[in-house]
Motif scaffolding. Sequence first.
Motif, mmCIF file in Angstrom:
data_model
loop_
_atom_site.group_PDB
_atom_site.id
_atom_site.type_symbol
_atom_site.label_atom_id
_atom_site.label_comp_id
_atom_site.label_asym_id
_atom_site.label_seq_id
_atom_site.Cartn_x
_atom_site.Cartn_y
_atom_site.Cartn_z
ATOM 1 N N VAL A 1 42.855 38.774 54.876
ATOM 2 C CA VAL A 1 42.049 38.367 53.259
ATOM 3 C C VAL A 1 42.221 39.683 51.633
ATOM 4 O O VAL A 1 41.730 40.302 52.152
ATOM 5 N N GLY A 2 42.983 38.860 51.071
ATOM 6 C CA GLY A 2 42.424 39.570 49.441
ATOM 7 C C GLY A 2 41.686 39.381 48.656
ATOM 8 O O GLY A 2 41.458 37.933 48.607
ATOM 9 N N ILE A 3 40.904 39.993 48.400
ATOM 10 C CA ILE A 3 39.504 39.200 47.161
ATOM 11 C C ILE A 3 39.781 40.109 46.426
ATOM 12 O O ILE A 3 39.697 41.318 45.686
ATOM 13 N N LEU A 4 40.082 39.262 45.291
ATOM 14 C CA LEU A 4 40.324 39.516 43.858
ATOM 15 C C LEU A 4 39.627 38.550 42.874
ATOM 16 O O LEU A 4 39.440 37.895 42.614
ATOM 17 N N PRO A 5 38.844 39.465 42.073
ATOM 18 C CA PRO A 5 37.787 39.649 41.260
ATOM 19 C C PRO A 5 37.991 39.505 39.620
ATOM 20 O O PRO A 5 38.699 40.870 39.796
ATOM 21 N N ILE A 6 38.266 38.358 39.489
ATOM 22 C CA ILE A 6 39.283 37.685 38.047
ATOM 23 C C ILE A 6 38.447 38.580 36.772
ATOM 24 O O ILE A 6 39.315 37.978 35.346
ATOM 25 N N ALA A 7 37.165 38.665 36.666
ATOM 26 C CA ALA A 7 36.469 39.192 35.611
ATOM 27 C C ALA A 7 35.166 39.657 36.608
ATOM 28 O O ALA A 7 33.998 39.379 37.749
ATOM 29 N N ARG A 8 34.104 39.624 35.228
ATOM 30 C CA ARG A 8 32.499 39.809 35.681
ATOM 31 C C ARG A 8 32.216 39.394 34.588
ATOM 32 O O ARG A 8 32.443 39.551 33.762
ATOM 33 N N GLY A 9 30.840 38.829 34.989
ATOM 34 C CA GLY A 9 30.046 38.997 34.297
ATOM 35 C C GLY A 9 29.997 36.891 33.848
ATOM 36 O O GLY A 9 30.984 36.465 34.772
ATOM 37 N N CYS A 10 29.058 36.191 33.044
ATOM 38 C CA CYS A 10 29.224 34.953 33.197
ATOM 39 C C CYS A 10 28.899 34.560 31.528
ATOM 40 O O CYS A 10 28.326 35.249 31.012
ATOM 41 N N ILE B 1 49.115 40.897 48.377
ATOM 42 C CA ILE B 1 50.256 39.921 48.604
ATOM 43 C C ILE B 1 51.410 41.012 49.180
ATOM 44 O O ILE B 1 51.624 40.918 50.782
ATOM 45 N N HIS B 2 51.798 41.597 48.260
ATOM 46 C CA HIS B 2 52.942 42.856 48.790
ATOM 47 C C HIS B 2 52.564 43.799 49.861
ATOM 48 O O HIS B 2 52.681 43.860 50.824
ATOM 49 N N ALA B 3 50.701 44.169 49.890
ATOM 50 C CA ALA B 3 50.184 44.978 50.902
ATOM 51 C C ALA B 3 49.855 44.198 52.555
ATOM 52 O O ALA B 3 48.990 44.788 53.094
ATOM 53 N N GLY B 4 50.529 43.197 52.107
ATOM 54 C CA GLY B 4 50.136 42.110 53.765
ATOM 55 C C GLY B 4 48.987 40.704 53.737
ATOM 56 O O GLY B 4 48.369 39.664 54.482
ATOM 57 N N ALA B 5 48.417 40.427 52.351
ATOM 58 C CA ALA B 5 47.317 39.098 52.354
ATOM 59 C C ALA B 5 47.859 37.865 52.250
ATOM 60 O O ALA B 5 49.182 37.885 51.781
ATOM 61 N N LYS B 6 47.303 37.243 53.267
ATOM 62 C CA LYS B 6 48.029 35.912 53.740
ATOM 63 C C LYS B 6 47.053 34.551 53.263
ATOM 64 O O LYS B 6 47.119 33.574 52.228
ATOM 65 N N GLU B 7 45.986 35.523 52.184
ATOM 66 C CA GLU B 7 45.434 34.347 51.912
ATOM 67 C C GLU B 7 44.023 35.552 50.864
ATOM 68 O O GLU B 7 43.997 36.766 50.958
ATOM 69 N N ILE B 8 44.449 34.479 49.436
ATOM 70 C CA ILE B 8 43.931 35.443 47.960
ATOM 71 C C ILE B 8 42.177 35.039 47.975
ATOM 72 O O ILE B 8 42.751 33.939 47.457
ATOM 73 N N ARG B 9 41.493 35.304 48.185
ATOM 74 C CA ARG B 9 40.069 34.675 47.228
ATOM 75 C C ARG B 9 39.539 35.177 45.695
ATOM 76 O O ARG B 9 39.633 36.281 45.624
ATOM 77 N N ILE B 10 40.173 33.912 45.234
ATOM 78 C CA ILE B 10 39.325 34.849 44.185
ATOM 79 C C ILE B 10 38.407 34.354 43.532
ATOM 80 O O ILE B 10 37.146 33.236 44.075
ATOM 81 N N THR B 11 37.293 35.848 42.760
ATOM 82 C CA THR B 11 36.121 35.490 42.562
ATOM 83 C C THR B 11 35.223 35.581 41.369
ATOM 84 O O THR B 11 36.074 36.396 40.615
ATOM 85 N N GLY B 12 34.479 36.036 41.742
ATOM 86 C CA GLY B 12 34.224 36.161 39.487
ATOM 87 C C GLY B 12 32.084 35.549 39.821
ATOM 88 O O GLY B 12 32.329 34.669 40.498
ATOM 89 N N GLN B 13 31.777 35.914 38.675
ATOM 90 C CA GLN B 13 29.750 35.040 38.726
ATOM 91 C C GLN B 13 30.590 33.529 39.073
ATOM 92 O O GLN B 13 29.722 33.117 39.346
ATOM 93 N N ASP B 14 31.798 33.306 37.563
ATOM 94 C CA ASP B 14 31.499 32.142 37.576
ATOM 95 C C ASP B 14 33.554 32.082 37.082
ATOM 96 O O ASP B 14 33.622 32.709 35.612
#
Length: 417
Positions: free
Chosen positions: A124-133, A165-178
């Motif tokens: 599982v890859g955790i990808l914070p796409i932004a910070r704040g709301c 993904i290249h590091a082996g992530a099969k699931e990317i979870r897009i995260t952020g406050q909103d």
Amino acid sequence: MARYHIETYGCTSNRGESREIERRLRDAGHYRVDGAEEADVAILNTCTVVEKTERNMLRRAEELADETADLFITGCMALAQGEAFDRADVDGQVLHWDEVPEAVTNGECPTTTPDAEPILDGVVGILPIARGCMSDCSYCITKQATGKIDSPSIEENVEKARALIHAGAKEIRITGQDTGVYGWDEGNRKLHRLLEEICEIDGDFRVRVGMANPKGVHGIREELAAVFAEYDELYDFLHAPVQSGSDDVLGDMRRQHQVAEYVEVVETFDDYLDYWTLSTDFIVGFPTETERDHEQSMALLRETRPEKINVTRFSKRPGTDAAELKGLGGTVKKERSKEMSAVKRDLVADAYADMVGEVREDVLVVEEGTADSVKCRDSAYRQLIVQNASDYGIAPGDFVDLEVTAHETMYAFGKPI
């Protein structure tokens, strides 16, 4: 951000679930304290081996309920004999362990790590796409720590996703406050464009979009639903926390959206997708919530029938405007929470019951479970458990076709075919 105290009793499985609860709480910006007296919330992970253990669990739950503002009870006794806590009049919420982290947030936005960098956890890859709301909710303390939305470019986020993904992530979870307001700081709503670019990366993976408030989604609902319909890489899953079925309460919460906008988002996704999961949150017992307001929330829950629901009793956060309001009594909040949670269990159980006998293709094995089981997610991010996984030679990262054979309230069981 909440201070939490957690106690775990019983087997290795319970300890593993508590570790996962804590990991998610830390990722959301909450922190642990020693002792329930210093905590905003207490978490009791219970055991139910013998009658003496059950009596001890009830006694400890009563003590914790007296020592802290909010108590969440999970684990074996909570799920098998949750009514025992009701009979003992314990002022706590009984939840599946997977629901605890989101319940602790009290309806607040999650708080990403300060550097907001990607994390690889297993497959599982955790990808914070932004910070704040862009919100200013009257009950939320998170805003004081995060500020307004700050959105890195699409190109930067895509490169981070590609690296995961290249590091082996099969699931990317897009995260952020909103996640729904990604790009608003640049005057350009572009979550759908980011998702398109990520889905075009070479590889075999899935993408789950994290919490997106209804107001942000509403303005791009057609574009967003179309992207979900086009790309198999995207889990057909939307977490849009409505928080109340009353426009009056939403106004007092300063939630920006109205009930009709939330319903329009749901209807749009219904139009584009045949099989998808709606996830939402309700805050029960906000200080200005009347009985009629509560009935409107119950009606909205039954109307939209989300398959994943977080029900949280309102709890005051220091320094927020809502903390200055005269609160409802604990008994009122408890009874309303019990009523909504009962409907929630029926709705979620019905969703999983409807899956029994069907075949789910290209289900992703996400992580190991307990006792030689694995946890999987189908195209709508619904959880399927495969028992005796080693007999089938499957492990996290694999894609499998499963026949759904049985179900519990919060998940179903699948057999590889």
